[in-house]
Enzyme design. Structure first.
Site, PDB file in Angstrom:
ATOM      1  N   ALA A  58      39.425 -17.611  -8.543  1.00 45.09           N
ATOM      2  CA  ALA A  58      38.713 -17.024  -9.742  1.00 45.09           C
ATOM      3  C   ALA A  58      39.028 -15.206  -9.295  1.00 45.09           C
ATOM      4  CB  ALA A  58      37.456 -17.353  -9.913  1.00 45.09           C
ATOM      5  N   GLN A  99      36.752 -13.107  -8.840  1.00 48.76           N
ATOM      6  CA  GLN A  99      35.904 -12.537  -7.946  1.00 48.76           C
ATOM      7  C   GLN A  99      36.005 -13.592  -6.655  1.00 48.76           C
ATOM      8  OE1 GLN A  99      34.455  -9.773  -6.846  1.00 48.76           O
ATOM      9  NE2 GLN A  99      35.010  -8.593  -8.782  1.00 48.76           N
ATOM     10  N   SER A 100      37.006 -14.195  -6.169  1.00 42.68           N
ATOM     11  CA  SER A 100      37.370 -15.129  -5.328  1.00 42.68           C
ATOM     12  C   SER A 100      37.047 -14.680  -3.775  1.00 42.68           C
ATOM     13  CB  SER A 100      38.633 -15.851  -5.448  1.00 42.68           C
ATOM     14  OG  SER A 100      38.841 -16.570  -4.168  1.00 42.68           O
ATOM     15  N   ASN A 101      36.216 -15.262  -3.247  1.00 41.61           N
ATOM     16  CA  ASN A 101      35.947 -14.817  -1.642  1.00 41.61           C
ATOM     17  C   ASN A 101      37.427 -15.408  -0.983  1.00 41.61           C
ATOM     18  OD1 ASN A 101      33.252 -13.793  -2.000  1.00 41.61           O
ATOM     19  ND2 ASN A 101      32.712 -15.770  -2.590  1.00 41.61           N
ATOM     20  N   VAL A 113      40.338 -15.769  -1.868  1.00 39.18           N
ATOM     21  CA  VAL A 113      41.650 -15.034  -1.808  1.00 39.18           C
ATOM     22  C   VAL A 113      41.416 -13.661  -1.066  1.00 39.18           C
ATOM     23  CG1 VAL A 113      42.297 -15.867  -4.062  1.00 39.18           C
ATOM     24  CG2 VAL A 113      41.201 -13.720  -4.073  1.00 39.18           C
TER      25      VAL A 113
END
Length: 355
Positions: free
Chosen positions: A90, A92-94, A96
């Site tokens: 997503a 705000q992906s942690n 990635v």
């Protein structure tokens, strides 16, 4: 180097197979992560004794649970001769962010596909927090609309890069496959070692569950070690039947990959998906309260997507009397507080939490 910790683990029929050095691995995480009591939160809730496993402290570009998975995934990528990496999450992906950091460590180009799962348009969400860090880490970012088949989207990028003469390695969302889940099968042994060293009886382990790799790995490791510790995953996206099936399938695949001889049963996987709210990445009132409580009482930041909803579920279950005052519960903090910078509007003008 951070070898698997296997000393003093209660013997079980699968523990002989828990030798993680058999698998390609890179070492990024600061291990073991701390296991700390939460005395003020425990007192405020008047329930069981709470502990927190600080996987927000794994260290890679701010840390988080995905670092453990990426150690094995990047090891596999390099073993296969990859010269670039593709993954997705997503906005705000942690995951990635940590994938971009791992690629930076290895000198590999990183291609990130970001799915707009919330519809938020404010600049903080679109450009701050993890997104800012992705760019600073040198990753290539591509956006996709909500509902995109992200596996197919990654396959398209992989085909494009292959046509350009590259050798891409595709990491699934959340790093959640049998390779990534090895990180949490190993973490299960680390947690048991810490509990044994301090004489801590763990009655249950609770955490937020989404892409399934963390819970699947924990279940595979704890069952193989004959620990008797139930693992409750508080869901952040999928309905309970879907989440249960996803975790169970991956736990069994991980156990088989390890060569464990202990079967994973249906009831080894516990999920509660009552705390998702309006959807993935959209904070609930309970999640915002959990963030404030942990910050104000224990000086610990949760993230609004995963760990806050997991803690909100645990807090609510305690308040409703599901757990006895004599129990000892460990909450696994999966990290991701960097995303708070993308959620500033949810905290403006709000009253302070009252324990």
């Amino acid at each position: 180097m951070h070898p698997a910790v296997i000393m003093d683990i209660p013997p079980g029929p699968g523990t002989a197979c828990m030798h993680f050095s058999r698998f390609p691995r890179r070492h990024y995480a600061h291990l073991p992560t701390p296991l700390e009591p939460l005395p003020r939160l425990s007192a405020a809730l008047g329930g069981p004794a709470l502990w927190i496993k600080r996987d927000d402290c794994t260290g890679l570009a701010g840390g988080g649970n995905k670092t453990r998975k990426l150690e094995f995934l990047m090891g596999d990528a390099l073993a296969q001769g990859a010269d670039c990496v593709i993954t997705q999450g997503a906005t705000q992906s942690n995951h990635v962010r940590q994938a971009a950091a791992a690629c930076a460590r290895e000198g590999l180009p990183c291609h990130l596909l970001l799915e707009d799962r919330t519809g938020f348009t404010d600049p903080d969400y679109r450009d701050n927090g993890n997104v800012l860090m992705d760019r600073v880490l040198g990753a290539t970012l591509e956006e996709r609309p909500a509902g995109t088949d992200m596996d197919a989207a990654m396959a398209e990028v992989a085909a494009r890069l292959t046509a350009e003469g590259r050798t891409p390695y595709v990491i699934p969302g959340g790093g959640s496959n049998r390779v990534g889940a090895l990180g949490y099968a190993n973490a299960a042994l680390e947690l048991l070692q810490q509990a044994n060293d301090r004489g801590l009886r763990i009655d249950r382990l609770v955490h937020a569950t989404g892409s399934a790799g963390t819970q699947a790995g924990l279940v595979a490791g704890l069952v193989a070690a004959n620990s008797g510790i139930p693992v409750l995953g508080v869901g952040v996206r999928a309905p309970a039947p879907v989440q249960h099936a996803k975790v169970l399938e991956l736990a069994r695949a991980t156990s088989d990959y390890l060569g464990a001889r202990t079967a994973i049963e249906d009831d080894d996987v516990q999920v509660n998906c009552d705390y998702i709210g309006e959807g993935y990445g959209i904070p609930t009132a309970g999640a915002i309260e959990a963030i404030r409580l942990l910050a104000e009482l224990e000086g610990i930041f949760l993230d609004p997507v995963y760990s806050a909803k997991g803690m909100a579920g645990l807090i609510d279950l305690i308040r409703r009397g599901h757990y006895g005052a004599d129990e000892q519960i460990v909450f696994l903090h999966t990290g991701g507080a960097q995303a708070l910078y993308g959620y500033r509007r949810f905290f403006e003008g709000a009253d302070r939490a009252k324990p």
